[in-house]
Design a protein around this motif. Structure first.
Motif, short mmCIF file in Angstrom:
data_model
loop_
_atom_site.label_atom_id
_atom_site.label_comp_id
_atom_site.label_asym_id
_atom_site.label_seq_id
_atom_site.Cartn_x
_atom_site.Cartn_y
_atom_site.Cartn_z
N ASP A 1 -2.57 10.82 4.06
CA ASP A 1 -2.58 9.93 5.23
C ASP A 1 -1.85 10.54 6.42
N ILE B 1 1.74 -4.14 9.67
CA ILE B 1 2.04 -3.10 8.68
C ILE B 1 3.52 -2.83 8.86
N SER C 1 6.13 1.93 -0.89
CA SER C 1 4.95 1.42 -0.21
C SER C 1 5.33 0.76 1.11
N ARG D 1 0.85 -1.20 0.00
CA ARG D 1 0.00 0.00 0.00
C ARG D 1 0.88 1.24 0.00
N TYR E 1 -5.58 0.91 5.95
CA TYR E 1 -4.56 0.02 5.37
C TYR E 1 -4.94 -1.43 5.62
#
Length: 169
Positions: A43, A129, A108, A37, A58
């Motif tokens: 963001d 993440i 990303s 992502r 996300y």
């Protein structure tokens, strides 16, 4: 910094702000689903890092990519006479541990998702993440199989359970 450099940075920021939140890459490896992502300028919050609410987006994007892979695995879900799916899933719980600030980056981040347990009507998804070097957040989500017609929980189908089992460690 000269005027041209500032204008270039502003143009890039506006492009990031208006870019659609589409994956750069979505694929899976044995036991973990991998989703990449892009961090967008929009963001970023006033503290200069990705806002905690965006982390949930996300995770949602990664979860949608995972369930889209399910459609490749099992085919289209049954539909009612209006074309709406007769099976679904909903999120009953999210738990997020924020480990490090995630700042704006040109590359990303990777969201790795896997299943930690499967019951008759629910499963637990874990996710990270991360970049190659750092974990920014760890999450657990409880997903409940749901019948849109009755608005009640239902049992996972045989195909759903088999698919989820692909991501059990």
């Amino acid at each position: 910094m000269d005027t041209h450099a500032i204008k270039s940075l502003m143009t890039e920021a506006v492009n990031q702000l208006t870019a659609p939140a589409r994956p750069i890459e979505a694929r899976h490896t044995p036991r973990r689903h991998i989703y990449h992502r892009q961090v967008r300028f929009s963001d970023i919050d006033a503290h200069g890092h990705v806002n905690n609410v965006r982390f949930l987006e996300y995770l949602e994007d990664a979860r949608i990519a995972l369930f889209l892979d399910y459609l490749d695995y099992a085919g289209e879900p049954p539909a009612d006479r209006h074309g709406l799916p007769t099976v679904g899933a909903l999120i009953a719980r999210h738990e997020v541990d924020y480990r490090r600030p995630l700042r704006f980056r040109h590359g990303s981040v990777r969201i790795e998702s896997w299943v930690t347990k499967v019951n008759r009507v629910s499963c637990e998804l874990a996710a990270e993440i991360r970049s190659d070097e750092e974990v920014f957040a760890e999450a657990r989500s409880t997903v409940v199989a749901f019948d849109p017609q009755t608005a009640k929980p239902r049992r996972f189908t045989v195909h759903e359970r088999a698919f989820l089992a692909l991501y059990l460690p």
